[in-house]
Write a protein that holds these residues in place. Structure first.
Motif, PDB file in Angstrom:
ATOM      1  N   UNK A   4      17.136 -41.014 142.289  1.00  0.00           N
ATOM      2  CA  UNK A   4      16.973 -42.183 143.148  1.00  0.00           C
ATOM      3  C   UNK A   4      17.969 -43.072 142.856  1.00  0.00           C
ATOM      4  N   UNK A   5      18.562 -43.642 143.880  1.00  0.00           N
ATOM      5  CA  UNK A   5      19.803 -44.517 143.619  1.00  0.00           C
ATOM      6  C   UNK A   5      19.342 -45.899 144.767  1.00  0.00           C
ATOM      7  N   UNK A   6      19.459 -47.277 144.060  1.00  0.00           N
ATOM      8  CA  UNK A   6      19.157 -48.101 144.990  1.00  0.00           C
ATOM      9  C   UNK A   6      20.788 -49.037 145.046  1.00  0.00           C
ATOM     10  N   UNK A  12      18.409 -44.586 148.226  1.00  0.00           N
ATOM     11  CA  UNK A  12      18.546 -43.038 148.225  1.00  0.00           C
ATOM     12  C   UNK A  12      17.625 -42.160 147.417  1.00  0.00           C
ATOM     13  N   UNK A  13      17.184 -41.226 148.118  1.00  0.00           N
ATOM     14  CA  UNK A  13      16.197 -40.391 147.210  1.00  0.00           C
ATOM     15  C   UNK A  13      16.267 -38.969 147.827  1.00  0.00           C
ATOM     16  N   UNK A  14      15.786 -38.060 147.054  1.00  0.00           N
ATOM     17  CA  UNK A  14      15.793 -36.589 147.625  1.00  0.00           C
ATOM     18  C   UNK A  14      14.861 -36.640 148.943  1.00  0.00           C
ATOM     19  N   UNK A  15      15.355 -35.907 149.726  1.00  0.00           N
ATOM     20  CA  UNK A  15      14.528 -35.431 150.962  1.00  0.00           C
ATOM     21  C   UNK A  15      13.000 -34.969 150.491  1.00  0.00           C
ATOM     22  N   UNK A  16      12.088 -35.439 151.513  1.00  0.00           N
ATOM     23  CA  UNK A  16      10.610 -35.004 151.209  1.00  0.00           C
ATOM     24  C   UNK A  16      10.257 -34.123 152.546  1.00  0.00           C
ATOM     25  N   UNK A  17       9.290 -33.396 152.334  1.00  0.00           N
ATOM     26  CA  UNK A  17       8.809 -32.685 153.632  1.00  0.00           C
ATOM     27  C   UNK A  17       8.412 -33.719 154.803  1.00  0.00           C
ATOM     28  N   UNK A  74      14.569 -50.195 154.312  1.00  0.00           N
ATOM     29  CA  UNK A  74      13.082 -50.795 154.558  1.00  0.00           C
ATOM     30  C   UNK A  74      12.209 -49.533 154.614  1.00  0.00           C
ATOM     31  N   UNK A  75      12.258 -48.717 153.792  1.00  0.00           N
ATOM     32  CA  UNK A  75      11.431 -47.464 153.740  1.00  0.00           C
ATOM     33  C   UNK A  75      11.448 -46.615 155.050  1.00  0.00           C
ATOM     34  N   UNK A  76      12.497 -46.544 155.951  1.00  0.00           N
ATOM     35  CA  UNK A  76      12.590 -45.919 157.099  1.00  0.00           C
ATOM     36  C   UNK A  76      13.988 -44.956 156.823  1.00  0.00           C
ATOM     37  N   UNK A  77      13.634 -43.728 157.200  1.00  0.00           N
ATOM     38  CA  UNK A  77      15.190 -42.790 157.071  1.00  0.00           C
ATOM     39  C   UNK A  77      15.989 -43.083 158.295  1.00  0.00           C
ATOM     40  N   UNK A  78      17.246 -43.323 157.793  1.00  0.00           N
ATOM     41  CA  UNK A  78      18.043 -43.714 158.694  1.00  0.00           C
ATOM     42  C   UNK A  78      19.450 -42.879 158.806  1.00  0.00           C
ATOM     43  N   UNK A  79      19.391 -42.001 157.675  1.00  0.00           N
ATOM     44  CA  UNK A  79      20.541 -40.957 157.472  1.00  0.00           C
ATOM     45  C   UNK A  79      20.804 -40.283 156.385  1.00  0.00           C
TER      46      UNK A  79
END
Length: 176
Positions: A4-6, A12-17, A74-79
Motif C-alpha cells: 500500500x502506497x500513499x 495505491x493498493x493491490x487490485x481486489x475482486x 478518494x476511494x474510487x478506482x481511477x487507474x
C-alpha cells in the motif's frame, strides 16, 4: 513487503475482486485500448485476472515481478499501475499504467507512476526499471520523463496484443 502506497492525493493498493467492474470499464476505454489492446478483456476475464494476481504479490522478486496497483482517488478506482516482467523486452521489469479519461491530464497517473517506480526499485531491489512507449504516444512519454526515466533508444517490439512489430522508445530509471 508493504503493498500500500500513499501519495499526497492518491492511494495505491493491490487490485481486489470488487475492483473488477470499475477496472473493466476503465480498461476498455478507447484511449487505453489504442495503446494497450491486450486489456480488451471481458468482465469475467477481468475478474479472473485480479484473482490470479493475488498469488503474485507476495511472491514478487527482482527477477519475477507482477504487481498491479489500483490507483484510488478518494476511494474510487481511477487507474492502474503495473510492475512486471516484460517478456518482449528480455524479461526486464517494466512499469505500465493507464487512467480513466475522466481523470486524465491532472497529474494523477504521473504521481502514481512515480510512487510505484520508487516502490519497485526499493522493495524489489532493482538496479533499474524500464518503460516502453510508442513513439507517437506523447502523453505517456511525458509521464515517464516526469518520473525521471531516461530515453535510451528506439526498439522494434512485437508488444502483447499486437500483430506487428512497432517502434517504441525504450526508457530506464536507475535506483542510484
Amino acid at each position: 513487503m508493504n503493498f500500500t502506497i500513499h501519495t499526497p492525493r492518491l492511494m495505491l493498493r493491490p487490485l481486489q475482486p470488487e475492483d473488477a467492474p470499475a477496472l473493466h470499464s476503465i480498461a476498455n476505454q478507447p484511449h487505453i485500448l489504442k495503446w494497450m489492446p491486450d486489456w480488451a478483456l471481458s468482465p469475467a476475464k477481468t475478474k479472473r485476472l485480479i484473482e490470479a494476481m493475488a498469488a503474485h504479490y507476495r511472491a514478487a522478486t527482482k527477477d519475477d515481478a507482477w504487481v498491479l496497483f489500483a490507483v484510488l482517488l478518494q476511494g474510487a478506482l481511477i487507474g492502474v499501475v503495473g510492475i512486471g516482467n516484460k517478456k518482449e523486452v528480455d524479461n526486464e521489469i517494466e512499469i505500465a499504467y493507464f487512467i480513466s479519461a475522466d481523470h486524465a491530464g491532472r497529474g494523477y497517473i504521473t504521481e502514481a507512476a512515480k510512487a510505484a517506480a520508487r516502490w519497485a526499485l526499493d522493495s524489489l531491489q532493482l538496479e533499474y526499471l524500464i518503460a516502453i512507449v510508442e513513439i507517437d504516444n506523447d502523453p505517456s512519454q511525458r509521464i515517464v520523463e516526469k518520473c525521471g526515466f531516461q530515453k535510451l533508444e528506439t526498439r522494434r517490439i512485437l508488444n502483447a496484443g499486437e500483430t506487428e512489430e512497432k517502434p517504441f522508445y525504450y526508457y530506464r530509471l536507475y535506483r542510484a
